[in-house]
Design a protein around this motif. Sequence first.
Motif: not given
Length: 465
Positions: A116-124, A298-310, A444-448
């Motif tokens: 959560r923190a590092q997704v925020g760091q990338v966005n910043n 490694e499981i590879r068929i998982l779509d990325l969700q709208g937030h890293p917590t999810r 969705l982007a703004a929710g990250l």
Amino acid sequence: MASSPSDQARTPEASPSGNRPQQTPDSSLQDPHPVRSGGASQPPALLEAGGIELEYAIVRADTLAVVPRAETLLGSGASEVEHPPLSWSNELVMHVIELKNPLPVTDLTELEPSFRAQVGQVNNTLLQLPQACCLLPTGAHPWMDPAKETRMWPHEQTEIYQAYDRIFSTRGHGWANLQSCHLNLSFRSDEDFFRLHTAIRLLLPLLPGLWASTPYLGGTYAAAMDARLETYAGNQHRIPEIAGDIIPEQVSTIEEYHQLVLQPMYRAIAPQDPEGLLQEEWLNSRGAIPKFSRNSMEIRILDLQGHPTRDLLFSLVTIALIRRLAFADSKELRDLSKTPQEILVSQYRRCVSQASAAPLSLPYIPRIFADLLPRGGQAPRVRDFWTAALHWFASDHALPPALEADLQDCLTEYPHRGSLAETLYQELGPAPSRSQLFQSYRRLAAGLPGAESLPPAPGKHPAEQ
């Protein structure tokens, strides 16, 4: 697409033997103290350790158009930068950045604050660029034109990326336009491998019912709730041995996997790969693949969700169900492993197409997950299974506050809306305008994390103003 040599959280080297650990009801990865033999550490055993990888698109903040800015985050020429306990790394294309834990952990819940923190760091970091950018979630960009907008990674491992492009033409959806969550889970011995591979194989057909987030490609509904997986299935059709049926073939031992899966795959690509660049285990593109060099699946068929917590929450729920299967009675698991391939593939394709609305037709589900099915009434859907699984998980597992709050939100939303793909489709329908897509994906982007400062989206996409 096929994985690259560096795209997995590392698990220690293989060991020829090991004992199956006692079953534990917890979904987190167990035993922080690896078993030692003769003074040397053995690799983690079955489901004792693992890791997560999250891939995000980098887009302009004003238009959401993809932009090749991964190099800005990694530094000139660097393919991976450490931000302990995570690292950031490149992918095939320059508009995608991956965050992962490079070393296996025994409790994935501990990683949630870091992601959560590092997704925020990338966005910043991205928002402060002269041309402000941000991250975009879900399994693919909804209107990217890969033929025109793809910029391949130009630095380390370029010879491998160029070989893929020469053989398969990677400037398309499923190659240049995809973001996923990869879940890596440990095994130690032949017995561990059989149990983990079998358990994942049996659950894999149902995963799109929870994880699908990609109903739109090229600016329109792609005729499947998980369009990323629809394209994934065919992007290496020239050499079908690489991806198979996506659902892995059942095998009993590591040696059998080499003989029945890996060696035929290497022979099939050899005429197109005379230098042997791609003849490694990471060429395998099935929906779940063993990394024997790291003792993990490694499981590879998982779509990325709208937030890293999810993403973390869904990973924990997925692990909990895999654990129930992997620690089943030996005879029962052997019997379940004989489930015909065509039954699994049929269920998987229905879930790719319909996500949680797909009928649940796997004959072993009532046998092994009787408590997760409704009693009487209409035939169950995949949504019924996942709704019950979420409630079971909530009653059986204690979570840190952020994950617990997200679980409660999911318990409220999922039974009515289903997956994120279905939620988007209910909102946008089969033929949304660019402005409608823009509005929904901008939210969705703004929710990250870190994107709270994004200015309100205009009423129309800039291209339509």
